[in-house]
Design a protein around this motif. Sequence first.
Motif, mmCIF file in Angstrom:
data_model
loop_
_atom_site.group_PDB
_atom_site.id
_atom_site.type_symbol
_atom_site.label_atom_id
_atom_site.label_comp_id
_atom_site.label_asym_id
_atom_site.label_seq_id
_atom_site.Cartn_x
_atom_site.Cartn_y
_atom_site.Cartn_z
ATOM 1 N N TYR A 1 0.791 -1.230 0.000
ATOM 2 C CA TYR A 1 0.000 0.000 0.000
ATOM 3 C C TYR A 1 0.827 1.285 0.000
ATOM 4 O O TYR A 1 0.350 2.323 -0.466
ATOM 5 C CB TYR A 1 -0.959 0.019 1.199
ATOM 6 N N PHE A 2 2.045 1.226 0.500
ATOM 7 C CA PHE A 2 2.845 2.442 0.627
ATOM 8 C C PHE A 2 4.140 2.405 -0.181
ATOM 9 O O PHE A 2 4.892 3.382 -0.183
ATOM 10 C CB PHE A 2 3.192 2.702 2.101
ATOM 11 N N GLY A 3 4.430 1.284 -0.851
ATOM 12 C CA GLY A 3 5.650 1.175 -1.634
ATOM 13 C C GLY A 3 5.578 1.999 -2.913
ATOM 14 O O GLY A 3 4.547 2.600 -3.251
ATOM 15 N N ASP A 4 6.690 2.036 -3.641
ATOM 16 C CA ASP A 4 6.743 2.817 -4.892
ATOM 17 C C ASP A 4 5.680 2.325 -5.876
ATOM 18 O O ASP A 4 5.042 3.126 -6.575
ATOM 19 C CB ASP A 4 8.136 2.710 -5.520
ATOM 20 N N ASP A 5 5.524 1.019 -5.990
ATOM 21 C CA ASP A 5 4.444 0.415 -6.781
ATOM 22 C C ASP A 5 3.414 -0.096 -5.790
ATOM 23 O O ASP A 5 3.705 -1.011 -5.011
ATOM 24 C CB ASP A 5 4.994 -0.729 -7.634
ATOM 25 N N ASN B 1 -9.028 -6.227 3.215
ATOM 26 C CA ASN B 1 -7.759 -6.704 3.759
ATOM 27 C C ASN B 1 -8.003 -7.784 4.812
ATOM 28 O O ASN B 1 -8.609 -7.523 5.847
ATOM 29 C CB ASN B 1 -6.992 -5.530 4.351
ATOM 30 N N CYS B 2 -7.504 -8.988 4.530
ATOM 31 C CA CYS B 2 -7.859 -10.157 5.336
ATOM 32 C C CYS B 2 -6.726 -10.666 6.224
ATOM 33 O O CYS B 2 -6.913 -11.647 6.943
ATOM 34 C CB CYS B 2 -8.313 -11.294 4.408
ATOM 35 N N ALA B 3 -5.580 -10.032 6.202
ATOM 36 C CA ALA B 3 -4.428 -10.557 6.934
ATOM 37 C C ALA B 3 -4.518 -10.262 8.420
ATOM 38 O O ALA B 3 -5.137 -9.286 8.857
ATOM 39 C CB ALA B 3 -3.145 -9.950 6.377
ATOM 40 N N THR B 4 -3.848 -11.127 9.204
ATOM 41 C CA THR B 4 -3.673 -10.887 10.632
ATOM 42 C C THR B 4 -2.370 -10.115 10.814
ATOM 43 O O THR B 4 -1.277 -10.695 10.770
ATOM 44 C CB THR B 4 -3.614 -12.212 11.413
ATOM 45 N N ILE B 5 -2.496 -8.803 10.991
ATOM 46 C CA ILE B 5 -1.341 -7.932 11.191
ATOM 47 C C ILE B 5 -1.670 -6.966 12.323
ATOM 48 O O ILE B 5 -2.767 -6.995 12.874
ATOM 49 C CB ILE B 5 -0.975 -7.163 9.905
ATOM 50 N N VAL C 1 -5.116 0.608 10.506
ATOM 51 C CA VAL C 1 -5.583 1.996 10.650
ATOM 52 C C VAL C 1 -4.863 2.899 9.651
ATOM 53 O O VAL C 1 -5.486 3.756 9.008
ATOM 54 C CB VAL C 1 -5.374 2.489 12.093
ATOM 55 N N GLU C 2 -3.552 2.726 9.484
ATOM 56 C CA GLU C 2 -2.788 3.516 8.517
ATOM 57 C C GLU C 2 -3.340 3.332 7.107
ATOM 58 O O GLU C 2 -3.499 4.306 6.355
ATOM 59 C CB GLU C 2 -1.319 3.091 8.537
ATOM 60 N N VAL C 3 -3.599 2.082 6.744
ATOM 61 C CA VAL C 3 -4.095 1.782 5.400
ATOM 62 C C VAL C 3 -5.488 2.377 5.201
ATOM 63 O O VAL C 3 -5.784 2.957 4.140
ATOM 64 C CB VAL C 3 -4.105 0.258 5.158
ATOM 65 N N ALA C 4 -6.342 2.255 6.201
ATOM 66 C CA ALA C 4 -7.694 2.809 6.095
ATOM 67 C C ALA C 4 -7.652 4.316 5.909
ATOM 68 O O ALA C 4 -8.414 4.878 5.113
ATOM 69 C CB ALA C 4 -8.500 2.453 7.335
ATOM 70 N N LYS C 5 -6.756 4.996 6.620
ATOM 71 C CA LYS C 5 -6.639 6.457 6.515
ATOM 72 C C LYS C 5 -6.177 6.864 5.119
ATOM 73 O O LYS C 5 -6.759 7.759 4.495
ATOM 74 C CB LYS C 5 -5.655 6.958 7.570
ATOM 75 N N LYS C 6 -5.133 6.207 4.629
ATOM 76 C CA LYS C 6 -4.628 6.554 3.299
ATOM 77 C C LYS C 6 -5.669 6.241 2.231
ATOM 78 O O LYS C 6 -5.853 7.013 1.282
ATOM 79 C CB LYS C 6 -3.335 5.812 2.997
#
Length: 281
Positions: free
Chosen positions: A66-70, A83-87, A93-98
């Motif tokens: 989600y935050f890499g160059d690609d 997003n289904c991963a256990t992280i 929260v970061e991904v949801a905001k972006k």
Amino acid sequence: MGANMARRLKDVGYPVVAVFDSNREIATELSKELGCEAPGKLSRVSELSDAVFTVVTDDTAMRQIYFGDDNLFAHATGRFFINCATISPAVHVEVAKKGSDAGAMVVEAPMASSVTHAREGKLFLMLAGDRSAVDKAEPLLKDLSVKMQYIGGPGKASELKALVNMVMNINTAGLAEGLGLAEALGLDLKVVTEVFSQTGANSRVLETDGPDMLDREHSTFFSAAHAAKDSGIALNLAKEQGLNLPLLDASKRQYDRMIELGLGEIDKSGISELTFRSRRG
């Protein structure tokens, strides 16, 4: 898990247009099976798709996609990202905001189910995120699940998933110790497991891991490395809340020990290799 979710979606009539895996060979083989593209770039996946499912291994992988160059958010507006991963909850929260800032609908959907459940559309999904986005995604998610439970805003489903795995991992470690002591005492382990099943010693892991511990059959369904990672997520949450959880701490150290011994990629039931006296050495 992700591959079987894609197969299930195709089975029930959804057009699966792209699959991506860090292992190009896996993605290429699956794309041939499903008749879709296997892009070399993440941005191409979101360009082609209305809804993107992600299943990654850890926080680093999640940030990369989600935050890499690609990244997947190269084409975000109006799209679903499920997003289904256990992280770590903070990363969700970061991904949801972006995603929200980019005009996407981001749904957190960790699973409490097996690979077989994914193939059969019988997942148990814990959902989190903006409620309107979750509501809009539910018709799609229903075709993958036997039950869905909305937990709350971003991060809340992953918090609960961490607790699910925490308790499961503690139960597995406890069962291994009980059976290891029973063996040392010379008890018939088949009788022990039968008595456990009829008493307060019963648990789901007795059913799933007990026979494997007795038979030393540790084919990987949920690896010790994943157990260590997920226990670590729960331990960090406990520390943030100022809680001391000694059982969690002790069980994590056991799974960490498995990794140190080169047993990290076998099933978590392999924790019995540490507790049966006859298996030491």
